[in-house]
Design a protein around this motif. Structure first.
Motif, PDB file in Angstrom:
ATOM      1  N   ARG A  74       0.845  -1.111   0.079  1.00  0.00           N
ATOM      2  CA  ARG A  74      -0.065  -0.019  -0.069  1.00  0.00           C
ATOM      3  C   ARG A  74       0.816   1.349  -0.025  1.00  0.00           C
ATOM      4  O   ARG A  74       0.297   2.342   0.564  1.00  0.00           O
ATOM      5  CB  ARG A  74      -1.089  -0.206   1.264  1.00  0.00           C
ATOM      6  N   LEU A  75       2.092   1.221  -0.547  1.00  0.00           N
ATOM      7  CA  LEU A  75       3.119   2.259  -0.526  1.00  0.00           C
ATOM      8  C   LEU A  75       2.452   3.655  -1.347  1.00  0.00           C
ATOM      9  O   LEU A  75       2.478   4.482  -0.884  1.00  0.00           O
ATOM     10  CB  LEU A  75       4.316   2.037  -0.765  1.00  0.00           C
ATOM     11  N   HIS A  76       1.982   3.021  -2.056  1.00  0.00           N
ATOM     12  CA  HIS A  76       1.362   4.181  -2.992  1.00  0.00           C
ATOM     13  C   HIS A  76       0.270   5.004  -2.675  1.00  0.00           C
ATOM     14  O   HIS A  76      -0.178   6.048  -2.885  1.00  0.00           O
ATOM     15  CB  HIS A  76       0.656   3.377  -4.401  1.00  0.00           C
ATOM     16  N   GLU A  77      -0.311   4.414  -1.547  1.00  0.00           N
ATOM     17  CA  GLU A  77      -1.303   5.375  -0.669  1.00  0.00           C
ATOM     18  C   GLU A  77      -0.668   6.484   0.065  1.00  0.00           C
ATOM     19  O   GLU A  77      -1.721   7.394   0.840  1.00  0.00           O
ATOM     20  CB  GLU A  77      -2.331   4.405   0.257  1.00  0.00           C
ATOM     21  N   LEU A  78       0.563   6.316   0.389  1.00  0.00           N
ATOM     22  CA  LEU A  78       1.082   7.380   1.385  1.00  0.00           C
ATOM     23  C   LEU A  78       0.794   8.610   0.848  1.00  0.00           C
ATOM     24  O   LEU A  78       1.248   9.053  -0.402  1.00  0.00           O
ATOM     25  CB  LEU A  78       2.480   7.017   1.666  1.00  0.00           C
ATOM     26  N   LYS A  79       0.569   9.675   1.861  1.00  0.00           N
ATOM     27  CA  LYS A  79       0.143  11.187   1.143  1.00  0.00           C
ATOM     28  C   LYS A  79       1.238  12.050   1.955  1.00  0.00           C
ATOM     29  O   LYS A  79       1.545  11.693   3.298  1.00  0.00           O
ATOM     30  CB  LYS A  79      -1.282  11.562   1.551  1.00  0.00           C
ATOM     31  N   PRO A  80       1.386  13.215   1.571  1.00  0.00           N
ATOM     32  CA  PRO A  80       2.141  14.051   2.098  1.00  0.00           C
ATOM     33  C   PRO A  80       1.820  14.358   3.511  1.00  0.00           C
ATOM     34  O   PRO A  80       0.482  14.407   3.897  1.00  0.00           O
ATOM     35  CB  PRO A  80       2.056  15.546   1.404  1.00  0.00           C
ATOM     36  N   GLY A  81       2.633  14.374   4.629  1.00  0.00           N
ATOM     37  CA  GLY A  81       2.235  14.633   6.059  1.00  0.00           C
ATOM     38  C   GLY A  81       2.213  13.185   6.655  1.00  0.00           C
ATOM     39  O   GLY A  81       2.179  13.132   8.040  1.00  0.00           O
ATOM     40  N   ASP A  82       1.836  11.958   5.940  1.00  0.00           N
ATOM     41  CA  ASP A  82       1.940  10.696   6.700  1.00  0.00           C
ATOM     42  C   ASP A  82       3.247  10.330   7.280  1.00  0.00           C
ATOM     43  O   ASP A  82       4.315  11.018   7.070  1.00  0.00           O
ATOM     44  CB  ASP A  82       1.745   9.648   5.805  1.00  0.00           C
ATOM     45  N   GLU A  83       3.211  10.104   8.605  1.00  0.00           N
ATOM     46  CA  GLU A  83       4.402   9.714   9.436  1.00  0.00           C
ATOM     47  C   GLU A  83       5.153   8.471   9.202  1.00  0.00           C
ATOM     48  O   GLU A  83       4.356   7.318   8.872  1.00  0.00           O
ATOM     49  CB  GLU A  83       4.219   9.847  10.738  1.00  0.00           C
ATOM     50  N   GLU A 102       5.768   8.808  -5.647  1.00  0.00           N
ATOM     51  CA  GLU A 102       5.718   8.823  -7.005  1.00  0.00           C
ATOM     52  C   GLU A 102       5.801   7.530  -7.584  1.00  0.00           C
ATOM     53  O   GLU A 102       6.549   6.538  -7.000  1.00  0.00           O
ATOM     54  CB  GLU A 102       6.861   9.716  -7.508  1.00  0.00           C
ATOM     55  N   GLN A 103       4.982   7.222  -8.777  1.00  0.00           N
ATOM     56  CA  GLN A 103       5.161   6.129  -9.437  1.00  0.00           C
ATOM     57  C   GLN A 103       5.812   6.418 -10.760  1.00  0.00           C
ATOM     58  O   GLN A 103       5.369   6.922 -11.639  1.00  0.00           O
ATOM     59  CB  GLN A 103       3.605   5.429  -9.812  1.00  0.00           C
ATOM     60  N   LEU A 104       6.948   5.676 -10.945  1.00  0.00           N
ATOM     61  CA  LEU A 104       7.835   5.954 -11.924  1.00  0.00           C
ATOM     62  C   LEU A 104       8.135   4.689 -12.782  1.00  0.00           C
ATOM     63  O   LEU A 104       8.386   3.697 -12.181  1.00  0.00           O
ATOM     64  CB  LEU A 104       9.023   6.876 -11.579  1.00  0.00           C
ATOM     65  N   PRO A 105       8.305   4.769 -14.192  1.00  0.00           N
ATOM     66  CA  PRO A 105       9.025   3.630 -14.772  1.00  0.00           C
ATOM     67  C   PRO A 105      10.157   3.130 -14.500  1.00  0.00           C
ATOM     68  O   PRO A 105      10.993   4.006 -14.407  1.00  0.00           O
ATOM     69  CB  PRO A 105       8.857   3.998 -16.457  1.00  0.00           C
ATOM     70  N   LYS A 106      10.538   1.843 -14.397  1.00  0.00           N
ATOM     71  CA  LYS A 106      11.921   1.368 -14.091  1.00  0.00           C
ATOM     72  C   LYS A 106      12.842   1.703 -15.106  1.00  0.00           C
ATOM     73  O   LYS A 106      14.091   1.898 -14.769  1.00  0.00           O
ATOM     74  CB  LYS A 106      11.735  -0.074 -13.760  1.00  0.00           C
ATOM     75  N   THR A 107      12.204   1.922 -16.359  1.00  0.00           N
ATOM     76  CA  THR A 107      13.258   2.428 -17.349  1.00  0.00           C
ATOM     77  C   THR A 107      13.764   3.696 -17.008  1.00  0.00           C
ATOM     78  O   THR A 107      14.634   4.441 -17.958  1.00  0.00           O
ATOM     79  CB  THR A 107      12.709   2.570 -18.781  1.00  0.00           C
ATOM     80  N   ASP A 108      13.068   4.636 -16.230  1.00  0.00           N
ATOM     81  CA  ASP A 108      13.302   5.910 -16.048  1.00  0.00           C
ATOM     82  C   ASP A 108      13.644   6.354 -14.747  1.00  0.00           C
ATOM     83  O   ASP A 108      13.113   7.271 -13.841  1.00  0.00           O
ATOM     84  CB  ASP A 108      12.244   6.915 -16.607  1.00  0.00           C
ATOM     85  N   PRO A 121      18.816  15.108   6.789  1.00  0.00           N
ATOM     86  CA  PRO A 121      18.278  13.784   6.705  1.00  0.00           C
ATOM     87  C   PRO A 121      17.186  13.600   5.887  1.00  0.00           C
ATOM     88  O   PRO A 121      16.028  14.222   6.387  1.00  0.00           O
ATOM     89  CB  PRO A 121      18.111  13.466   8.143  1.00  0.00           C
ATOM     90  N   GLU A 122      17.180  12.492   5.198  1.00  0.00           N
ATOM     91  CA  GLU A 122      15.798  12.125   4.228  1.00  0.00           C
ATOM     92  C   GLU A 122      15.703  10.766   4.220  1.00  0.00           C
ATOM     93  O   GLU A 122      16.523   9.930   4.561  1.00  0.00           O
ATOM     94  CB  GLU A 122      16.060  12.774   3.042  1.00  0.00           C
ATOM     95  N   LEU A 123      14.624  10.121   3.868  1.00  0.00           N
ATOM     96  CA  LEU A 123      14.203   8.827   3.700  1.00  0.00           C
ATOM     97  C   LEU A 123      13.577   8.588   2.447  1.00  0.00           C
ATOM     98  O   LEU A 123      12.860   9.075   1.815  1.00  0.00           O
ATOM     99  CB  LEU A 123      13.225   8.397   4.948  1.00  0.00           C
ATOM    100  N   ARG A 124      13.896   7.392   1.893  1.00  0.00           N
ATOM    101  CA  ARG A 124      13.200   6.876   0.734  1.00  0.00           C
ATOM    102  C   ARG A 124      12.753   5.363   0.801  1.00  0.00           C
ATOM    103  O   ARG A 124      13.414   4.606   1.264  1.00  0.00           O
ATOM    104  CB  ARG A 124      14.236   6.625  -0.468  1.00  0.00           C
ATOM    105  N   LEU A 125      11.460   5.219   0.523  1.00  0.00           N
ATOM    106  CA  LEU A 125      10.889   4.033   0.841  1.00  0.00           C
ATOM    107  C   LEU A 125      10.341   3.660  -0.735  1.00  0.00           C
ATOM    108  O   LEU A 125      10.001   4.286  -1.623  1.00  0.00           O
ATOM    109  CB  LEU A 125       9.469   3.770   1.533  1.00  0.00           C
ATOM    110  N   ILE A 126      10.915   2.217  -1.193  1.00  0.00           N
ATOM    111  CA  ILE A 126      10.997   1.865  -2.601  1.00  0.00           C
ATOM    112  C   ILE A 126      10.144   0.707  -2.780  1.00  0.00           C
ATOM    113  O   ILE A 126      10.591  -0.179  -1.652  1.00  0.00           O
ATOM    114  CB  ILE A 126      12.334   1.964  -2.974  1.00  0.00           C
ATOM    115  N   ASN A 142       8.167   1.606 -10.569  1.00  0.00           N
ATOM    116  CA  ASN A 142       8.745   1.666  -8.840  1.00  0.00           C
ATOM    117  C   ASN A 142       7.721   2.630  -8.293  1.00  0.00           C
ATOM    118  O   ASN A 142       7.367   3.644  -8.779  1.00  0.00           O
ATOM    119  CB  ASN A 142      10.100   2.242  -8.555  1.00  0.00           C
ATOM    120  N   VAL A 143       7.441   2.391  -7.100  1.00  0.00           N
ATOM    121  CA  VAL A 143       6.815   3.427  -6.207  1.00  0.00           C
ATOM    122  C   VAL A 143       7.590   4.007  -5.251  1.00  0.00           C
ATOM    123  O   VAL A 143       8.359   3.173  -4.658  1.00  0.00           O
ATOM    124  CB  VAL A 143       5.494   2.809  -5.539  1.00  0.00           C
ATOM    125  N   ILE A 144       7.974   5.148  -5.137  1.00  0.00           N
ATOM    126  CA  ILE A 144       9.229   5.752  -4.234  1.00  0.00           C
ATOM    127  C   ILE A 144       8.219   6.779  -3.420  1.00  0.00           C
ATOM    128  O   ILE A 144       7.684   7.751  -3.828  1.00  0.00           O
ATOM    129  CB  ILE A 144       9.937   6.392  -5.213  1.00  0.00           C
TER     130      ILE A 144
END
Lengths: 159, 137
Positions: A74-83, A102-108, A121-126, A142-144
């Motif tokens: 359900r990563l694609h459901e995350l919205k700005p402000g979610d913890e 964001e959902q982006l093509p793997k080719t890009d 400090p930042e975090l990426r969930l992929i 990929n959903v990032i």
């Protein structure tokens, strides 16, 4: 925050909670992922900063595997402000809030956005997303989730 | 005697006058050069003793500056290399992460499970029928 290996992740908005295993590189220099037969297992890319250190810390999880939903189904459901909370080995819990998903093509795949240096400090969930390419046996996208550090919330209660 | 004195006096006058005429000649020769961009040093061309020092700096300065600047630049580059912060992601992976088992895996799993259940059910039914037939006899 000083360096300390992450041991757990908790994303309340999508009910995702897991311990974290260290992930390195495959022989072909692609990033390792957790075992696909354990889809609820998330992992931290060990060549990225630890969560709370300056830079982009990278956490990966499956969208599915073994016929079941994965930790980041359900990563694609995350919205700005979610913890997002990351428990660390030093018992501190680093708190992040979602900036965008964001959902982006793997080719890009946006390697610079994901792995490039940051001022804070930042975090990426992929995870994977989009339609499934039968021929390539792979999802096309990929959903990032991009998140920013907001502080330490206290002692870790998991991991 | 008079001729000798006259010659001696002429020689003395010539010796005294020569530097003055030489200075004038030099000033005339440096006239066009004075049209070049002026500098505090170039404004003193009439002093013959200044000529070597005037010309030496341009020929020396570039020589001194270039190697010096190169050395300094190289030193700065070395220092920058040594002190340059490494990328925050120490090793950047190639390609995109493969974080999905795939939906067809689910389909295959279901198909296998369904087939196994069907085979078991059919086998059970056969056994039940055989049991009933045996009981009927």
């Amino acid at each position: 925050m000083p360096r300390s290996v992450p041991v757990s992740i908790d994303v309340p908005a999508i009910g995702a909670r897991s311990s974290l295993v260290p992930l390195g590189l495959n022989p072909d220099r692609t990033v390792e992922v957790p075992p696909v037969d354990r889809p609820m297992q998330a992992g931290w890319y060990e060549h990225s900063p630890t969560p709370g250190e300056t830079g982009p810390s990278v956490v990966l999880g499956h969208v599915d595997g073994g016929g079941k939903d994965g930790i980041f189904a359900r990563l694609h459901e995350l919205k700005p402000g979610d913890e997002i909370r990351i428990g660390r080995e030093d018992k501190q819990v680093a708190r992040f809030v979602v900036k965008r998903t964001e959902q982006l093509p793997k080719t890009d795949f946006p390697a610079d956005q994901v792995y490039g240096d940051t001022k804070e400090p930042e975090l990426r969930l992929i995870t994977c997303g989009g339609s499934f390419d039968e021929a390539a046996n792979s999802y096309r996208d990929n959903v990032i989730t991009f998140a920013v550090f907001t502080g330490v919330v206290g002692a870790s209660d998991s991991g | 005697m008079k001729l000798g004195r006259a010659c001696a006096a002429g020689a003395v006058l010539w010796a005294v006058a020569l530097p003055l005429t030489a200075g004038t000649a030099l000033a005339d020769e440096t006239g066009p050069a004075a049209e070049q961009p002026s500098s505090p040093v170039a404004e003193q061309p009439s002093d013959p003793s200044a000529e070597p020092t005037e010309t030496a700096p341009p020929s020396v300065e570039p020589g001194d500056r270039v190697p010096g600047a190169d050395a300094q630049a190289q030193a700065r580059a070395r220092a920058a290399d040594a002190g340059a912060p490494r990328a925050q992601v120490a090793v950047r992976p190639e390609g995109a992460p493969e974080t999905g088992g795939g939906p067809q895996e689910t389909g295959i799993g279901l198909a296998v499970t369904g087939s196994a259940v069907a085979v078991a059910a059919a086998g059970g039914a056969v056994l039940v029928l055989r049991g009933r037939r045996a009981g009927a006899r």
